[in-house]
Design a protein around this motif. Structure first.
Motif, PDB file in Angstrom:
ATOM      1  N   GLU A 167       0.841  -1.196   0.000  1.00 52.20           N
ATOM      2  CA  GLU A 167       0.000   0.000   0.000  1.00 52.20           C
ATOM      3  C   GLU A 167       0.877   1.247   0.000  1.00 52.20           C
ATOM      4  N   ILE A 227      -1.837  -1.045  -4.126  1.00 47.47           N
ATOM      5  CA  ILE A 227      -2.970  -0.138  -4.019  1.00 47.47           C
ATOM      6  C   ILE A 227      -2.436   1.186  -3.510  1.00 47.47           C
ATOM      7  N   SER A 228      -2.826   2.271  -4.188  1.00 50.24           N
ATOM      8  CA  SER A 228      -2.185   3.549  -3.932  1.00 50.24           C
ATOM      9  C   SER A 228      -3.227   4.602  -3.565  1.00 50.24           C
ATOM     10  N   ASP A 231      -3.440   8.635  -7.866  1.00 46.93           N
ATOM     11  CA  ASP A 231      -2.995   8.149  -9.169  1.00 46.93           C
ATOM     12  C   ASP A 231      -1.537   8.470  -9.449  1.00 46.93           C
ATOM     13  N   ALA A 234       0.439   5.845  -7.983  1.00 47.90           N
ATOM     14  CA  ALA A 234       0.178   4.599  -8.713  1.00 47.90           C
ATOM     15  C   ALA A 234       0.965   4.582 -10.026  1.00 47.90           C
ATOM     16  N   VAL A 250      -2.465  -2.894 -10.245  1.00 44.83           N
ATOM     17  CA  VAL A 250      -2.199  -1.545  -9.746  1.00 44.83           C
ATOM     18  C   VAL A 250      -3.517  -0.764  -9.727  1.00 44.83           C
ATOM     19  N   GLY A 252      -5.285   2.887  -8.376  1.00 42.89           N
ATOM     20  CA  GLY A 252      -5.048   4.227  -7.856  1.00 42.89           C
ATOM     21  C   GLY A 252      -6.338   4.886  -7.421  1.00 42.89           C
ATOM     22  N   ALA A 259      -3.946   8.596 -15.488  1.00 41.09           N
ATOM     23  CA  ALA A 259      -4.270   7.269 -14.980  1.00 41.09           C
ATOM     24  C   ALA A 259      -5.237   6.568 -15.930  1.00 41.09           C
ATOM     25  N   MET A 268      -2.098   0.267 -15.657  1.00 34.37           N
ATOM     26  CA  MET A 268      -2.821   0.292 -14.392  1.00 34.37           C
ATOM     27  C   MET A 268      -4.122  -0.474 -14.602  1.00 34.37           C
ATOM     28  N   THR A 271      -8.922   2.909 -11.292  1.00 29.18           N
ATOM     29  CA  THR A 271      -8.818   4.092 -10.452  1.00 29.18           C
ATOM     30  C   THR A 271     -10.237   4.490 -10.080  1.00 29.18           C
TER      31      THR A 271
END
Lengths: 326, 333
Positions: A167, A227-228, A231, A234, A250, A252, A259, A268, A271
């Motif tokens: 994370e 997991i971010s 963005d 990410a 991935v 975001g 993103a 990715m 999001t």
């Protein structure tokens, strides 16, 4: 020497004047006089437009204000509460009818908003709340908890409810970073086979996320997901994963145009789009209603839900809004 | 005395030993390569900064130059050199893009140098000014937006930009090679060439250097040019690694660069220090960062510890100087 000293400030002005005249590209073009017959000004104050999110909300608010016949006064406080205070003074002295504000800190901004209120100018907060009620006329924010929750749920689905993940947390002193991380962990904590092997702050920053992800991959080469909290981080993590030749999930948050492009390109996976444009337009609409009738027909605190963006629906979104919505 | 002079090396060895014990993934080949690659960023900035500081100056603009040069490279690759009066955009091969970007860094360095030498602005203020101007220019280039996806296009013959950040030779990523080459050349220049000795002379005593025939303005200007060039190189490396150019890149890098120079034993008042020390200083910061991330130390503590290490290093520096002076005073004449 004394001559040099006396001409110094005029000289600085002489240099600055043509520069300023040639730079009036922004929306904040000053009208002739404060209370002249021209359109009434609405002040729009946001953090630095170097972040596309703030630029989008600022642009959307300015466009809507123009549509409704106001003169938008677009300003940026650069997340500096002292500068924000000066800008509020400026808005008051320019006779602004309302202030649309993405503020510079939940506690540090209360006094500035109160000052505007005492001067008879209503403030409509967007994106970030302040720690006081009854001071601002409206606080229109995205529901960070809901946003992070749907992001985390999609992450669980993409991971197949199992695996090791990292994370990336935003700036830890920022309330939004805390709320998002909390929501992530509440969802992900329900799946015992999903193991968080590292939790690191990358301060919302792409370069930092890149370096931290590179380093974390050394300690945990077997991660299958990241997991971010936003963005930008990410994207930084995705670049590091790509450089390491790894394909992992991935996810975001924010729904930035970059993103969405990365999701289309497969770099990715998902999001969560914050309705920045909708918040900004809604704030201006409510300001208009308040100016005309003295009320907004909305409660002070309003939370807008976010939307999940995946490869399946990425084509339906533009810059912080559904296409065609704005 | 000896122990103090070696403090950066000792700090490095202690840190490496500490993290090797605490984290099994620290002393692996893969991690050491990643670590060195990340060190390259601060080390390259530090090399340029070392010349400036040795000459008695300071360069606060390097972080902004990193951002500006990254944007220039991104712009040239994504949009090409747009010439509105002819209605065309010229796309360059990647090596030309890199050359032009380096020239931008050199250009900002020239401005810094001229402000300091020709207009007698103190280095702190001159480079503080260019810090803002360069950052603003970077933001203006795209209106604050990112140039994404800088992989180039085969039809425009400008592919290959990501190689600088992601490629490697003999098992070592290119950024490491860039650092090694720049460090070797710089160490030679500082020690063995007249220019290098003149930089030390100016930092030691500018008036004496001028009286001895050193062309002070020219030498000083060159130190800022070197710093600008190094910052441009870093801008290229970071942009290439991220395959995207963001105008806010490089914020507060100047402070990291100053930190590694000071950690490496270079005196902020000029005239004393080495390139080798700066490289070691960059490794101290890099090892700290890498080790703490591997151990899962929280961001807040990382910041506190980094700051504490820098301050302790400077305290030791002061101690060393005082002891040297005391030793000199005792020497019978």
């Amino acid at each position: 020497m004394s001559i040099a000293r006396t001409i110094r400030i005029p000289a600085a002005l002489v240099v600055a004047a043509p520069l300023l005249a040639s730079c009036k590209g922004g929306e904040g073009k000053s009208g002739a006089a404060a209370n002249a017959a021209g359109p009434a000004p609405i002040a729009i104050i946001t953090p630095s437009p170097s972040n596309v999110f703030f630029k989008s909300e600022s642009d959307a608010a300015a466009a809507r204000a123009k549509e409704l016949g106001y003169e938008p006064l677009v300003l940026s406080h650069d997340d500096d509460a002292a500068k924000q205070d000066q800008l509020v003074d400026l808005a008051i002295s320019r006779g602004a009818k309302a202030i649309i504000l993405d503020n510079a800190g939940a506690d540090a901004s209360v006094a500035a908003v109160r000052k505007a209120k005492n001067a008879g100018i209503p403030t409509f907060l967007i994106d970030r709340e302040i720690n006081a009620t009854g001071v601002a006329t409206a606080q229109i924010v995205s529901n960070n908890y809901q946003c992070a929750t749907i992001g985390a749920q999609e992450f669980v689905r993409l991971m197949g409810e199992k695996g090791k993940y990292v994370e990336l947390v935003g700036k830890e002193s920022d309330t939004n970073a805390q709320v998002r991380s909390q929501a992530y962990n509440e969802v992900l904590g329900q799946y015992p086979k999903l193991v968080q092997v590292a939790k690191q702050s990358a301060n919302w920053n792409q370069t930092e996320a890149f370096e931290k992800m590179e380093t974390l991959l050394q300690a945990h080469p077997d991660v299958t997901g990241v997991i971010s909290g936003n963005d930008t981080m990410a994207k930084g993590a995705a670049a590091a994963l790509k450089a390491a030749g790894k394909h992992v999930v991935v996810v975001g948050l924010d729904g930035s145009p970059e993103a969405i492009e990365a999701i289309k390109a497969g770099e990715m996976d998902a999001t969560v789009l914050q309705p920045a444009v909708q918040m900004a337009r809604s704030a201006v609409d409510q300001a208009q209603s308040y100016i005309k009738s003295g009320k907004t027909d909305h409660p002070e605190k309003q939370a807008l839900d976010c939307e999940l963006v995946t490869k399946d629906n990425a084509n339906q979104f533009g810059v912080f809004a559904r296409k065609g919505a704005a | 005395m000896m122990i103090l002079r070696l403090r950066a090396y000792i700090a490095l060895i202690v840190l490496v030993a500490l993290f090797a014990v605490l984290s099994p993934s620290f002393l692996t080949t893969g991690n050491l390569i990643i670590l060195t690659k990340q060190v390259a960023i601060n080390a390259i900035l530090g090399i340029g900064m070392t010349f400036v500081i040795l000459g008695g100056g300071i360069d606060l603009s390097v972080g902004s130059i990193v951002g500006l040069c990254g944007m220039v490279a991104g712009w040239l690759i994504a949009d090409g050199l747009v010439l509105p009066m002819f209605g065309i955009a010229i796309f360059f091969k990647v090596w030309i893009v890199m050359l032009l970007t380096a020239l931008v860094g050199v250009g900002v360095g020239v401005v810094n140098g001229l402000l300091v030498t020709r207009f007698s602005v103190t280095p702190f203020i001159a480079t503080l000014g260019t810090l803002y101007v360069a950052r603003g220019a970077a933001l203006l280039m795209s209106g604050g937006a990112t140039f994404p996806d800088l992989a180039g296009h085969p039809s425009l013959k400008n592919t290959g930009f990501p190689t600088l950040g992601a490629g490697s030779a003999l098992g070592l990523p290119y950024p490491i090679w860039v650092m090694v080459v720049l460090a070797a050349v710089s160490a030679f220049v500082a020690r063995k060439t007249p220019f290098g000795r003149q930089v030390y002379a100016i930092g030691g005593n500018e008036k004496a250097a001028a009286l001895a025939g050193v062309r002070v303005p020219r030498v000083k200007l060159l130190t800022y040019v070197i710093s600008g060039f190094c910052a441009a190189v870093v801008g290229l490396i970071i942009t290439s690694q991220l395959v995207a150019a963001h105008p806010a890149t490089g914020g507060s890098f100047e402070l990291n660069a100053i930190a590694v120079v000071v950690l490496g034993g270079t005196s902020l008042t000029g005239g004393r220090g080495t390139i080798g020390g700066t490289i070691i200083g960059a490794f101290v910061i890099g090892v700290l960062f890498n080790g703490m991330v591997l151990l899962g130390v929280s961001e807040f503590w990382q910041t506190v510890i980094k700051g504490a290490v820098i301050v302790v290093a400077v305290i030791v520096d002061q101690l060393q100087q005082r002891m040297q002076q005391a030793a000199l005073a005792k020497t019978p004449t």
